[in-house]
Design a protein around this motif. Structure first.
Motif, mmCIF file in Angstrom:
data_model
loop_
_atom_site.group_PDB
_atom_site.id
_atom_site.type_symbol
_atom_site.label_atom_id
_atom_site.label_comp_id
_atom_site.label_asym_id
_atom_site.label_seq_id
_atom_site.Cartn_x
_atom_site.Cartn_y
_atom_site.Cartn_z
ATOM 1 N N ARG A 3 -6.111 0.664 -10.745
ATOM 2 C CA ARG A 3 -5.482 1.357 -9.246
ATOM 3 C C ARG A 3 -4.561 1.106 -9.403
ATOM 4 N N ASN A 4 -3.430 0.311 -9.726
ATOM 5 C CA ASN A 4 -2.128 -0.158 -9.030
ATOM 6 C C ASN A 4 -1.173 0.195 -10.118
ATOM 7 N N MET A 5 -0.406 0.248 -9.730
ATOM 8 C CA MET A 5 1.713 0.565 -10.088
ATOM 9 C C MET A 5 2.130 -0.224 -9.957
ATOM 10 N N ILE A 6 2.417 -0.894 -11.081
ATOM 11 C CA ILE A 6 3.386 -1.887 -10.715
ATOM 12 C C ILE A 6 5.085 -1.667 -11.200
ATOM 13 N N MET A 7 5.927 -2.539 -10.283
ATOM 14 C CA MET A 7 7.383 -2.709 -11.872
ATOM 15 C C MET A 7 7.536 -3.609 -10.613
ATOM 16 N N GLN A 9 16.788 -15.988 -3.916
ATOM 17 C CA GLN A 9 16.733 -18.176 -4.925
ATOM 18 C C GLN A 9 16.441 -17.978 -6.189
ATOM 19 N N GLY A 10 17.051 -16.587 -7.430
ATOM 20 C CA GLY A 10 17.402 -15.802 -8.588
ATOM 21 C C GLY A 10 16.374 -15.969 -8.914
ATOM 22 N N ASP A 11 14.872 -15.443 -8.330
ATOM 23 C CA ASP A 11 13.084 -15.190 -9.465
ATOM 24 C C ASP A 11 13.316 -13.502 -9.583
ATOM 25 N N LYS A 12 12.502 -13.931 -10.643
ATOM 26 C CA LYS A 12 11.269 -12.430 -10.237
ATOM 27 C C LYS A 12 11.531 -12.271 -9.299
ATOM 28 N N VAL A 13 10.605 -10.566 -9.426
ATOM 29 C CA VAL A 13 9.606 -9.375 -8.576
ATOM 30 C C VAL A 13 8.967 -8.920 -8.620
ATOM 31 N N LYS A 14 7.374 -9.195 -8.720
ATOM 32 C CA LYS A 14 6.743 -8.052 -9.971
ATOM 33 C C LYS A 14 6.029 -7.174 -7.983
ATOM 34 N N ILE A 15 6.431 -5.830 -8.131
ATOM 35 C CA ILE A 15 5.827 -5.248 -7.428
ATOM 36 C C ILE A 15 4.621 -4.969 -7.653
ATOM 37 N N THR A 16 3.684 -4.792 -6.831
ATOM 38 C CA THR A 16 1.966 -3.793 -7.497
ATOM 39 C C THR A 16 1.873 -2.634 -6.424
ATOM 40 N N ILE A 17 2.074 -1.953 -6.138
ATOM 41 C CA ILE A 17 1.255 -1.091 -5.225
ATOM 42 C C ILE A 17 0.021 -0.728 -6.061
ATOM 43 N N MET A 18 -1.705 -0.605 -4.340
ATOM 44 C CA MET A 18 -2.876 -0.786 -4.992
ATOM 45 C C MET A 18 -3.120 0.968 -3.934
ATOM 46 N N PHE A 19 -3.643 1.008 -5.689
ATOM 47 C CA PHE A 19 -4.433 2.658 -4.584
ATOM 48 C C PHE A 19 -5.715 2.629 -3.954
ATOM 49 N N ARG A 20 -6.618 2.699 -3.199
ATOM 50 C CA ARG A 20 -7.535 2.764 -2.901
ATOM 51 C C ARG A 20 -8.251 4.224 -2.678
ATOM 52 N N GLY A 21 -8.962 5.146 -2.778
ATOM 53 C CA GLY A 21 -10.273 6.241 -3.141
ATOM 54 C C GLY A 21 -8.979 6.934 -3.231
ATOM 55 N N PRO A 30 -0.483 9.758 -7.236
ATOM 56 C CA PRO A 30 0.654 8.312 -8.096
ATOM 57 C C PRO A 30 2.186 8.822 -7.314
ATOM 58 N N GLU A 31 2.532 9.449 -6.914
ATOM 59 C CA GLU A 31 3.646 9.965 -6.545
ATOM 60 C C GLU A 31 4.282 8.996 -5.484
ATOM 61 N N LEU A 32 3.270 8.649 -4.682
ATOM 62 C CA LEU A 32 3.473 8.445 -3.179
ATOM 63 C C LEU A 32 4.194 6.749 -3.984
ATOM 64 N N GLY A 33 3.342 6.580 -4.537
ATOM 65 C CA GLY A 33 3.215 4.944 -4.916
ATOM 66 C C GLY A 33 4.810 4.687 -5.913
ATOM 67 N N ARG A 90 1.081 -0.841 -0.042
ATOM 68 C CA ARG A 90 0.169 -0.040 -0.032
ATOM 69 C C ARG A 90 1.170 1.222 -0.304
ATOM 70 N N PRO A 91 -0.077 2.712 -0.639
ATOM 71 C CA PRO A 91 1.373 3.509 -0.812
ATOM 72 C C PRO A 91 1.664 3.856 0.861
ATOM 73 N N LYS A 92 1.067 4.117 1.211
ATOM 74 C CA LYS A 92 0.887 4.686 3.031
ATOM 75 C C LYS A 92 1.210 3.221 3.560
ATOM 76 N N ILE A 93 2.433 2.791 3.847
ATOM 77 C CA ILE A 93 2.735 0.815 4.492
ATOM 78 C C ILE A 93 3.353 1.762 5.320
ATOM 79 N N ASP A 94 3.068 0.944 7.092
ATOM 80 C CA ASP A 94 3.398 0.950 7.899
ATOM 81 C C ASP A 94 4.697 0.549 7.936
ATOM 82 N N PRO A 95 6.017 1.378 8.653
ATOM 83 C CA PRO A 95 7.421 0.442 8.401
ATOM 84 C C PRO A 95 7.891 -1.197 8.615
#
Length: 238
Positions: free
Chosen positions: A174-178, A127-139, A145-148, A106-111
């Motif tokens: 509603r998501n931002m992906i990297m 482990q040599g795996d790729k990782v898809k990071i998804t930021i989920m925006f709500r409301g 989007p700059e937060l994500g 989440r954009p405002k994730i707890d530390p």
């Protein structure tokens, strides 16, 4: 009708065998024969090739059916099949499958939650795996989007020693992906994991790789024990 049925049967694999023809199943007048050690014997009649196979107590195996004449080799076919199966099994064991893991934030994730999620990303990259990071925006988060984007940049910076940005952050509804890619190849990660597992097993059993070296050094440094026997006394003549 009969032709269509035969074609359908062949299509289902009923009459097509992947096994090479061996011994009496070979139906040609002559073959190009290869000896047990790979030596070229030459073109010989099939009967002569079968006779040599019996003399060597081996099988006559057709290794190149499309050649003219077909190429056959003298070998232990049972042993050949076993070794081929073992090689295929080892290849499958070492085969690296590309896996894409996914981590959602989440954009405002707890530390604390961030550290937990980052730990998972670190483990996946190791482990040599790729990782898809998804930021989920709500409301109303969707208007920021700059937060994500900043969160994704922060995560990429925190794990830059293990991975790199393979796909830059982009908005997807509603998501931002990297996507992060590992610096280490999957095969390398698997090899290191096996070595670490073997080391842990040896440690549990109370054995370290230096034990043999230390034992060898002690054997070299220890002086060899020598024993001297007194010469046997000869009886004196009366």
């Amino acid at each position: 009708m009969a032709v269509r049925q035969a074609a359908a049967w062949c299509y289902r694999g009923g009459s097509i065998s992947a096994e090479p023809r061996i011994n009496d199943r070979i139906r040609v007048p002559e073959v190009r024969l290869v000896g047990p050690s790979g030596e070229q014997v030459g073109i010989v009649p099939l009967a002569k090739a079968l006779e040599l196979a019996q003399e060597y107590d081996l099988d006559l195996v057709e290794v190149a059916a499309t050649a003219r004449p077909p190429v056959c080799k003298l070998m232990d076919y049972g042993k050949f099949k076993y070794e081929s199966a073992m090689k295929a099994r080892e290849a499958r064991k070492n085969q690296a499958h590309t896996v894409i893991k996914e981590m959602k934030l989440r954009p405002k994730i707890d530390p604390h939650d961030y550290d937990t999620k980052k730990g998972h990303v670190v483990r996946f990259l190791k482990q040599g795996d790729k990782v898809k990071i998804t930021i989920m925006f709500r409301g109303r988060e969707q208007s920021r989007p700059e937060l994500g984007f900043r969160l994704l940049q922060r995560l990429a910076s925190d794990v830059e020693e293990l991975g790199f940005i393979e796909s830059n952050p982009k908005q997807d509804g509603r998501n931002m992906i990297m996507v992060l890619g590992p610096h280490k190849k999957k095969t390398e990660a698997m090899a290191e994991a096996r070595e670490a597992q073997a080391a842990r097993k040896a440690e549990r059993q109370g054995y370290t790789p230096d034990d043999d070296a230390e034992a060898a050094d002690e054997a070299v440094e220890a002086p060899a024990e020598t024993t001297s026997e007194a010469p046997a006394e000869t009886p004196s003549e009366a």
